[in-house]
Scaffold this active site. Structure first.
Site, PDB file in Angstrom:
ATOM      1  CG  ASP A  82      35.570   8.487  18.319  1.00 44.66           C
ATOM      2  OD1 ASP A  82      35.668   9.732  18.368  1.00 44.66           O
ATOM      3  OD2 ASP A  82      35.239   7.786  19.281  1.00 44.66           O
TER       4      ASP A  82
ATOM      5  CG  ASP B 249      37.420  12.722  21.142  1.00 50.78           C
ATOM      6  OD1 ASP B 249      36.868  11.962  21.949  1.00 50.78           O
ATOM      7  OD2 ASP B 249      38.502  13.298  21.369  1.00 50.78           O
TER       8      ASP B 249
ATOM      9  CG  ASP C 214      35.188   9.078  27.878  1.00 50.52           C
ATOM     10  OD1 ASP C 214      36.181   8.346  27.736  1.00 50.52           O
ATOM     11  OD2 ASP C 214      34.879   9.979  27.072  1.00 50.52           O
TER      12      ASP C 214
END
Ligand code: TEU
Ligand code: CA
Length: 568
Positions: free
Chosen positions: A98, A200, A330
């Site tokens: 990430d 991200d 999420d």
């Protein structure tokens, strides 16, 4: 479209804190991931994206990084990471990290230096601005509630910008020195053997530098921070530079997490000369959203899900490959969110899996999806850990919802729905840990667990394996990976149907997204059933299909049919 090594792969997201704990401290870790590589291999996974494992104070579960060059001790050591890379490589699994570079942690050395000297070189790594007589420079609201501006401790009338939590100061991408630091770090990881990155919140790196008020969109007098994105031009300049300086030299796989992008920019994002290899398709996940917050969200139907996906494919499939998801860390669990109540069964879950994996694009699974993990019932706000959920709970309460009503909203939307530990077995805490898990396991772990589904031939897990295997089956690879997607009977209610048209093979995908059976006229002669969620079809060859022109689908039946070419 230029052919790429990852086009026929299936990807899998690991949320490391909740995947597998190897040492009993209740937190998933790198050794836990290593233990489960064979499980992933067996499922057919070729790419694994791991949510952040860098050193972090965990204000936002690792999305607040205090050292990009260090593994957080909760997850293990750099040696563990190297071992993971080596073990994954042995199994032909690419590891994707990430990349969280819109912001860092307020504990990062850069920010600590900026605090000491806001006008020095590190001050310029962040957005530090003067307020309006002690008030924030403008009225933007952060993703997690409250102003995006936080007073700089120790200074009068100086504020720093944070689109997310106040412990996540935004990095100033206008500063070329900062950009070079980031590219250096990316190259360092790629050199180590990482195959690429998931980027991200990447659209946010370009700001509307006027930092002016916009009209308020809630009673708090503020507007969503993202409002500024419409006035922030030039994000692709940064992205192209990063591509050239950091990703291209290593031919890295990159997948962007971006909302709020402009469709006409698709080519620049995922075209052959684009800044990323792929981006997630969030179209279905944005449905029903309200600027008021989670409490005001609309329930989404399977037909709306279908329409959103079809539209995304229509604008992207000639250009590049988006990644298809039904959930991530999420989002709530896809099966709880999109399937009607009557379809929240193993058959319905197979149908949703089938639609997602037969859709043009890179299939991306989220841990636990392959066994049909569901949302959790939150009975008290104390069961919640997530910063975003705590804010949305408060927003709902402030709007006048009772505690019970607000908890219902949370149970539907919380990010913690996806973050409960992976359900491996019927041992204590689902076999995730021998200690106390950092977040309680979903109560349904005895019914929904990997070990049971491994053994049961007709399980959801085994259905996923079949779907994934089709993608590299020489007979179907070309049509499933590259075949053009065209809708069938899109005007029908509670129905999802589409063609995949390859060079030599045409598939017809039918999904009856309702409890009632339905009869359907088939527009083309059928050659064979490739996959059926109602009866076991072990191999395509064995099940030649009589030529028929109508078919009756059972409730929530999902079929992949090989058909005659509809044009010929
Ligand atoms: O998410 C970016 C993002 O836009 C989400 O915050 C989304 O709007 C929100 O989760 C909806 O509830 C990324 C990460 O995926 C997320 O976990 C982080 O919290 C966020 O960035 C900050 O790094
Ligand atoms: Ca651990």
């Amino acid at each position: 479209m230029r052919k790429r090594w990852w086009h026929n792969k299936t990807a899998y997201q690991i949320y490391p804190k909740s995947f597998k704990d190897s040492n009993g401290d209740g937190i998933g870790d790198l050794r836990g991931i290593i233990e489960k590589l064979d499980y992933l291999k067996d499922l057919g996974i070729g790419i694994v994206w791991i949510s952040p494992i860098y050193q972090s104070p965990f204000v936002d579960q690792g999305y607040d990084i205090s050292d990009y060059y260090a593994i957080d001790p909760a997850f293990g050591t750099m040696e563990d990471m190297e071992e993971l890379l080596a073990q994954a490589k042995k199994r032909d699994i690419a590891i994707v990290m990430d990349l969280v570079v819109n912001h860092c942690s307020d504990q990062h050395a850069w920010f600590q230096e900026a605090l000491k000297d806001p006008f020095g070189p590190y001050g310029d790594y962040f957005y530090i601005r003067e307020g309006k007589n002690g008030n924030p420079p403008c009225n933007w609201r952060s993703y997690f509630g409250g102003s995006v501006w936080e007073p700089l401790p120790g200074y009068d009338n100086l504020f720093y910008l944070h689109l997310f939590a106040k412990e996540q100061p935004d990095l100033n991408w206008e500063n070329p020195k900062l950009r070079q630091e980031i590219y250096r770090m990316i190259r360092w990881w790629l050199k180590k053997g990482v195959s690429g990155f998931r980027l991200d919140a990447i659209i946010n790196i370009k700001k509307d530098l006027r930092f002016q008020d916009f009209p308020a969109d809630r009673e708090d007098g503020m507007c969503a921070g993202t409002t500024m994105l419409a006035y922030a031009d030039g994000v692709t300049d940064f992205l192209m530079e990063m591509h050239k300086e950091a990703f291209a030299p290593y031919d890295a796989f990159t997948i962007g997490e971006l909302f709020d992008f402009r469709p006409e920019e698709m080519e620049r994002y995922i075209g052959d000369q684009g800044c990323f290899e792929s981006i997630f398709d969030f179209a279905p996940h944005l449905l029903g959203a309200s600027e008021n917050g989670w409490y005001d969200r609309k329930k989404v139907t399977m037909d709306e899900f279908r329409d959103a996906v079809f539209e995304s494919k229509a604008i992207s499939q000639e250009i590049g490959m988006m990644a298809n998801i039904i959930e991530n860390h999420d989002e709530p669990r896809g099966v709880s969110r999109y399937l009607p109540k009557s379809g929240q069964t193993e058959r319905g879950k197979k149908l949703l899996a089938g639609i997602s994996l037969m859709t043009f694009g890179l299939p991306f699974l989220y841990q636990g999806q392959e066994i049909g993990m569901t949302n959790k019932e939150f009975r008290s706000i104390r069961e919640v850990d997530d910063i975003n959920t705590l804010d949305e709970y408060q927003v709902a309460r402030d709007h006048g919802l009772t505690e019970e009503e607000a908890l219902r909203v949370i149970s539907q939307m919380s990010r913690d729905n996806a973050r409960t530990p992976m359900q491996w077995s019927d041992e204590a805490h689902g076999g995730f840990t021998e200690g106390i898990p950092w977040l309680p396991v979903n109560e349904n772990y005895q019914q929904i667990r990997a070990d049971e589904q491994q053994k049961r031939e007709d399980s959801l897990l085994n259905f996923y394996k079949k779907l994934i295997a089709l993608r590299t089956n020489p007979k179907y690879e070309e049509v499933i990976v590259y075949g053009k997607q065209e809708p069938l009977n899109q005007a029908l209610d509670n129905f999802t149907g589409f063609y995949r048209k390859g060079k030599e093979t045409t598939l017809l995908i039918l999904a009856n997204t309702q409890e009632e059976p339905r009869s359907l006229k088939l527009p083309v002669p059928v050659r064979r059933i490739v996959l059926d969620n109602c009866s076991a079809v072990s191999s395509a060859e064995e099940h030649a299909f009589d030529s028929v022109n109508s078919i009756t689908l059972e409730g929530y039946q999902f079929l992949v049919l090989e058909v005659e070419d509809s044009n010929g």
